[in-house]
Design a protein around this motif. Structure first.
Motif, PDB file in Angstrom:
ATOM      1  N   LEU A 196       9.893   1.142  -1.329  1.00 41.51           N
ATOM      2  CA  LEU A 196      10.231  -0.278  -1.272  1.00 41.51           C
ATOM      3  C   LEU A 196      11.333  -0.403  -0.230  1.00 41.51           C
ATOM      4  O   LEU A 196      12.471   0.016  -0.454  1.00 41.51           O
ATOM      5  N   GLU A 197      10.998  -0.970   0.910  1.00 40.68           N
ATOM      6  CA  GLU A 197      11.878  -0.997   2.072  1.00 40.68           C
ATOM      7  C   GLU A 197      12.644  -2.313   2.136  1.00 40.68           C
ATOM      8  O   GLU A 197      12.080  -3.366   2.434  1.00 40.68           O
ATOM      9  N   LEU A 198      13.946  -2.228   1.834  1.00 47.35           N
ATOM     10  CA  LEU A 198      14.812  -3.396   1.887  1.00 47.35           C
ATOM     11  C   LEU A 198      15.770  -3.343   3.067  1.00 47.35           C
ATOM     12  O   LEU A 198      16.530  -4.279   3.287  1.00 47.35           O
ATOM     13  N   GLY A 233      18.047   0.670  -0.121  1.00 45.03           N
ATOM     14  CA  GLY A 233      18.890  -0.481  -0.404  1.00 45.03           C
ATOM     15  C   GLY A 233      18.912  -0.744  -1.899  1.00 45.03           C
ATOM     16  O   GLY A 233      18.862  -1.881  -2.352  1.00 45.03           O
ATOM     17  N   THR A 235       7.097 -11.557   1.279  1.00 45.29           N
ATOM     18  CA  THR A 235       8.264 -12.440   1.138  1.00 45.29           C
ATOM     19  C   THR A 235       7.955 -13.468   0.061  1.00 45.29           C
ATOM     20  O   THR A 235       6.854 -14.016   0.009  1.00 45.29           O
ATOM     21  N   THR A 289      10.495 -10.663  -7.034  1.00 44.42           N
ATOM     22  CA  THR A 289      10.279  -9.944  -5.785  1.00 44.42           C
ATOM     23  C   THR A 289      10.020  -8.462  -6.063  1.00 44.42           C
ATOM     24  O   THR A 289       9.133  -7.851  -5.456  1.00 44.42           O
ATOM     25  N   ILE A 302      17.759  -7.138  -5.112  1.00 37.62           N
ATOM     26  CA  ILE A 302      16.369  -6.772  -5.361  1.00 37.62           C
ATOM     27  C   ILE A 302      16.283  -5.303  -5.729  1.00 37.62           C
ATOM     28  O   ILE A 302      15.505  -4.912  -6.607  1.00 37.62           O
ATOM     29  N   GLY A 303      17.092  -4.473  -5.086  1.00 37.34           N
ATOM     30  CA  GLY A 303      17.084  -3.050  -5.403  1.00 37.34           C
ATOM     31  C   GLY A 303      17.458  -2.771  -6.839  1.00 37.34           C
ATOM     32  O   GLY A 303      16.836  -1.944  -7.519  1.00 37.34           O
ATOM     33  N   SER A 310       3.657  -5.810   3.432  1.00 40.26           N
ATOM     34  CA  SER A 310       4.881  -6.613   3.427  1.00 40.26           C
ATOM     35  C   SER A 310       4.742  -7.767   2.448  1.00 40.26           C
ATOM     36  O   SER A 310       3.631  -8.121   2.026  1.00 40.26           O
ATOM     37  N   SER A 358      21.260  -3.344  -3.629  1.00 38.28           N
ATOM     38  CA  SER A 358      21.136  -4.778  -3.365  1.00 38.28           C
ATOM     39  C   SER A 358      20.592  -5.476  -4.607  1.00 38.28           C
ATOM     40  O   SER A 358      20.198  -4.824  -5.582  1.00 38.28           O
ATOM     41  N   VAL A 410      10.117  -5.450   2.460  1.00 42.37           N
ATOM     42  CA  VAL A 410      10.598  -6.644   1.775  1.00 42.37           C
ATOM     43  C   VAL A 410      11.856  -7.206   2.435  1.00 42.37           C
ATOM     44  O   VAL A 410      12.091  -8.406   2.405  1.00 42.37           O
ATOM     45  N   GLY A 411      12.681  -6.345   3.033  1.00 40.93           N
ATOM     46  CA  GLY A 411      13.943  -6.802   3.608  1.00 40.93           C
ATOM     47  C   GLY A 411      14.220  -6.152   4.946  1.00 40.93           C
ATOM     48  O   GLY A 411      13.644  -5.119   5.303  1.00 40.93           O
TER      49      GLY A 411
END
Length: 325
Positions: free
Chosen positions: A213-215, A148, A263, A127, A153-154, A261, A151, A237-238
């Motif tokens: 990168l927006e989670l 984020g 997923t 991801t 993914i972060g 975006s 997290s 992404v989140g």
């Protein structure tokens, strides 16, 4: 085989351990004896009824990533043979003793990685690669903001951005977790808050960042857009902070911003095969060299799937929660 199923929508107690027929691999498929399963927020959303399985995936057996040994192959499989150590992603069904996937979706587990580490790698790092590079176009020397950052993914995105020669900036509600990310390549940590500390960001990226990168998203989504340099890109992404946001269209227009975006779970097979090819070419060498590190917070026995869901819902973990057979 044993599998965990979602009997109805609700809390962790709706997970039920049952017997299911062991799947047989089709022509291009490989059956993997699962040794470890990574727990993801998507599993919790599926259990609650908010994120149904994609077409072709078991509707009631969660699980997006796994690691294990090949124990059977279809007649057209050429890449793998029984006994190979592999890891991979799937649309669902990994909370089981065996899973069948297309041979092209699997990745070889490098020497030195144990099963929990291998199960913690695919979803987060694939991801992160897709969000940062394939969709976001991140290049060496770019500044990127990872919202984020603590997290799963972060954590992967921080490491990957640093390995690619970019300058990762992280925001998180936890200053303690941001401090831990320093050892993984985080260049700058923004003070813990729900949003983006504009003054702190300005101090390290006066002209803004090339990529966000927006989670997190939610009501403070506009702060992520404000962090972008002209012609910058935001990759959504989140939605950890919510599914509704204010969108300042004048800022998007006048600064020529892009909002994209991605997923992983809903990708069609062709997309998953392409992503696996990119991972074999770009990510596995970094993993084998130790420049990417799967971070595991907790390993629980396979019998404790409900407890794994409780721990994830409670928060406080840093890295993956993993079920181990």
């Amino acid at each position: 085989m044993e599998a965990w199923t979602i009997t109805e929508h609700g809390g962790p107690e709706v997970l039920s351990r049952v017997q299911r027929p062991t799947p047989e691999p089709g022509g291009d498929e490989v059956r993997v004896a699962v040794r470890a399963v990574g727990i993801n927020r998507a599993d919790l959303l599926q259990r609650l009824g908010h994120y149904p399985a994609p077409p072709g995936a078991p509707p009631d057996v969660p699980g997006l990533e796994f690691a294990g040994e090949v124990d059977a192959v279809g007649p057209r499989v050429t890449r793998w043979q029984p006994g190979d150590r592999v890891m991979g992603i799937t649309g669902g069904g990994a909370y089981a003793e065996a899973v069948c996937v297309h041979e092209g979706e699997l990745l070889a587990v490098p020497d030195g990685l144990d099963w929990p580490q291998a199960a913690a790698f695919p979803e987060a790092f694939l991801t992160a690669w897709q969000g940062l590079v394939t969709v976001g176009g991140l290049a060496a020397g770019d500044r990127c903001l990872i919202r984020g950052a603590s997290s799963g993914i972060g954590i992967a995105a921080v490491q990957l951005a640093a390995a690619l020669g970019a300058e990762p900036i992280g925001s998180s509600r936890s200053d303690e977790r941001l401090a831990r990310l320093r050892a993984l390549g985080l260049a700058h940590a923004l003070p813990g808050s729900e949003g983006v500390d504009r003054e702190a960001l300005k101090a390290v990226a006066p002209g803004g960042v090339a990529l966000v990168l927006e989670l997190v998203a939610g009501e403070r989504f506009d702060e992520s857009l404000a962090a972008l340099a002209p012609e910058g890109t935001l990759v959504l992404v989140g939605l950890m902070a919510g599914m509704e946001a204010r969108l300042p269209l004048a800022r998007v227009l006048m600064r020529r911003l892009q909002i994209r975006s991605f997923t992983l779970r809903s990708l069609p097979l062709e997309g998953r095969l392409r992503l696996a090819r990119e991972a074999r070419r770009h990510l596995l060498p970094l993993l084998a060299a130790g420049r990417l590190q799967p971070v595991v917070d907790t390993v629980l026995p396979f019998a404790e799937a409900p407890e794994a869901h409780r721990r994830m819902a409670a928060g406080g973990h840093f890295g993956k929660i993993v079920l181990s057979h």
